[in-house]
Write a protein that holds these residues in place. Structure first.
Motif, PDB file in Angstrom:
ATOM      1  N   THR A  78       0.858  -1.179   0.000  1.00 29.25           N
ATOM      2  CA  THR A  78       0.000   0.000   0.000  1.00 29.25           C
ATOM      3  C   THR A  78       0.896   1.231   0.000  1.00 29.25           C
ATOM      4  O   THR A  78       1.807   1.330   0.827  1.00 29.25           O
ATOM      5  CB  THR A  78      -0.900   0.041   1.262  1.00 29.25           C
ATOM      6  OG1 THR A  78      -1.673  -1.157   1.304  1.00 29.25           O
ATOM      7  CG2 THR A  78      -1.818   1.247   1.249  1.00 29.25           C
ATOM      8  N   ILE A  79       0.666   2.132  -0.935  1.00 31.91           N
ATOM      9  CA  ILE A  79       1.391   3.400  -0.951  1.00 31.91           C
ATOM     10  C   ILE A  79       0.593   4.364  -0.072  1.00 31.91           C
ATOM     11  O   ILE A  79      -0.565   4.658  -0.353  1.00 31.91           O
ATOM     12  CB  ILE A  79       1.537   3.969  -2.383  1.00 31.91           C
ATOM     13  CG1 ILE A  79       2.268   2.964  -3.292  1.00 31.91           C
ATOM     14  CG2 ILE A  79       2.242   5.326  -2.353  1.00 31.91           C
ATOM     15  CD1 ILE A  79       3.684   2.646  -2.884  1.00 31.91           C
ATOM     16  N   ASP A  80       1.203   4.832   1.010  1.00 31.53           N
ATOM     17  CA  ASP A  80       0.528   5.682   1.980  1.00 31.53           C
ATOM     18  C   ASP A  80       0.677   7.168   1.668  1.00 31.53           C
ATOM     19  O   ASP A  80      -0.209   7.959   1.981  1.00 31.53           O
ATOM     20  CB  ASP A  80       1.061   5.398   3.386  1.00 31.53           C
ATOM     21  CG  ASP A  80       0.879   3.937   3.780  1.00 31.53           C
ATOM     22  OD1 ASP A  80      -0.203   3.379   3.520  1.00 31.53           O
ATOM     23  OD2 ASP A  80       1.829   3.350   4.343  1.00 31.53           O
ATOM     24  N   ASP A  81       1.800   7.560   1.061  1.00 32.13           N
ATOM     25  CA  ASP A  81       2.050   8.976   0.787  1.00 32.13           C
ATOM     26  C   ASP A  81       3.214   9.098  -0.184  1.00 32.13           C
ATOM     27  O   ASP A  81       4.106   8.241  -0.203  1.00 32.13           O
ATOM     28  CB  ASP A  81       2.388   9.708   2.098  1.00 32.13           C
ATOM     29  CG  ASP A  81       2.511  11.219   1.934  1.00 32.13           C
ATOM     30  OD1 ASP A  81       1.779  11.801   1.103  1.00 32.13           O
ATOM     31  OD2 ASP A  81       3.338  11.828   2.649  1.00 32.13           O
ATOM     32  N   THR A  82       3.195  10.144  -0.983  1.00 31.79           N
ATOM     33  CA  THR A  82       4.354  10.468  -1.824  1.00 31.79           C
ATOM     34  C   THR A  82       4.609  11.966  -1.720  1.00 31.79           C
ATOM     35  O   THR A  82       3.666  12.758  -1.584  1.00 31.79           O
ATOM     36  CB  THR A  82       4.131  10.105  -3.311  1.00 31.79           C
ATOM     37  OG1 THR A  82       2.996  10.806  -3.798  1.00 31.79           O
ATOM     38  CG2 THR A  82       3.927   8.616  -3.499  1.00 31.79           C
TER      39      THR A  82
END
Length: 134
Positions: A78-82
């Motif tokens: 899961t990508i939480d933030d960029t």
């Protein structure tokens, strides 16, 4: 490359997603963003592509080796933030949660990773991480 779903969780096939960036199992093309490189690195862990992990690691922080652990099965990402990390940036951060299963059961690795783009190619530099069981 086969038509199975990419381990990174994009919903695409491996060939249409991270497979094109993998060094040992794919074409080794440059990932266009820090997030795309992060996804390809997760996929490399899931598939055991050590050559991609090393090739995508910045030379200043790259270990001599990072052999895959055959006792760990990477389940999903899961990508939480960029922050930044586009084709127009020189640096970027990707925060993610990777879920795995090993001999002790299910676990999660949470990390904020730092990336740098050199000569049009993104590299993983380092990250601050925590692991937990769930």
């Amino acid at each position: 490359m086969d038509d199975r779903r990419c381990p990174c969780g994009s919903g695409e096939t491996l060939a249409a997603c991270c497979g094109r960036y993998l060094t040992g199992l794919g074409q080794g093309k440059a990932a266009p963003t820090a997030e795309a490189l992060m996804r390809s690195r997760f996929t490399a862990f899931a598939l055991g592509d050590e050559s991609h992990l090393l090739a995508s690691w910045h030379p200043d922080t790259r270990p001599q080796s990072c052999p895959p652990d055959p006792g760990t099965r990477w389940l999903h990402l899961t990508i939480d933030d960029t922050v930044d990390g586009s084709p127009f940036h020189r640096e970027g951060e990707v925060e993610f949660t990777a879920v795995y299963r090993d001999a002790e059961g299910r676990g999660e690795l949470h990390e904020r990773s730092n990336f740098v783009r050199v000569d049009g190619r993104w590299y993983y530099v380092d990250g601050v991480h925590s692991a937990g069981r769930g």
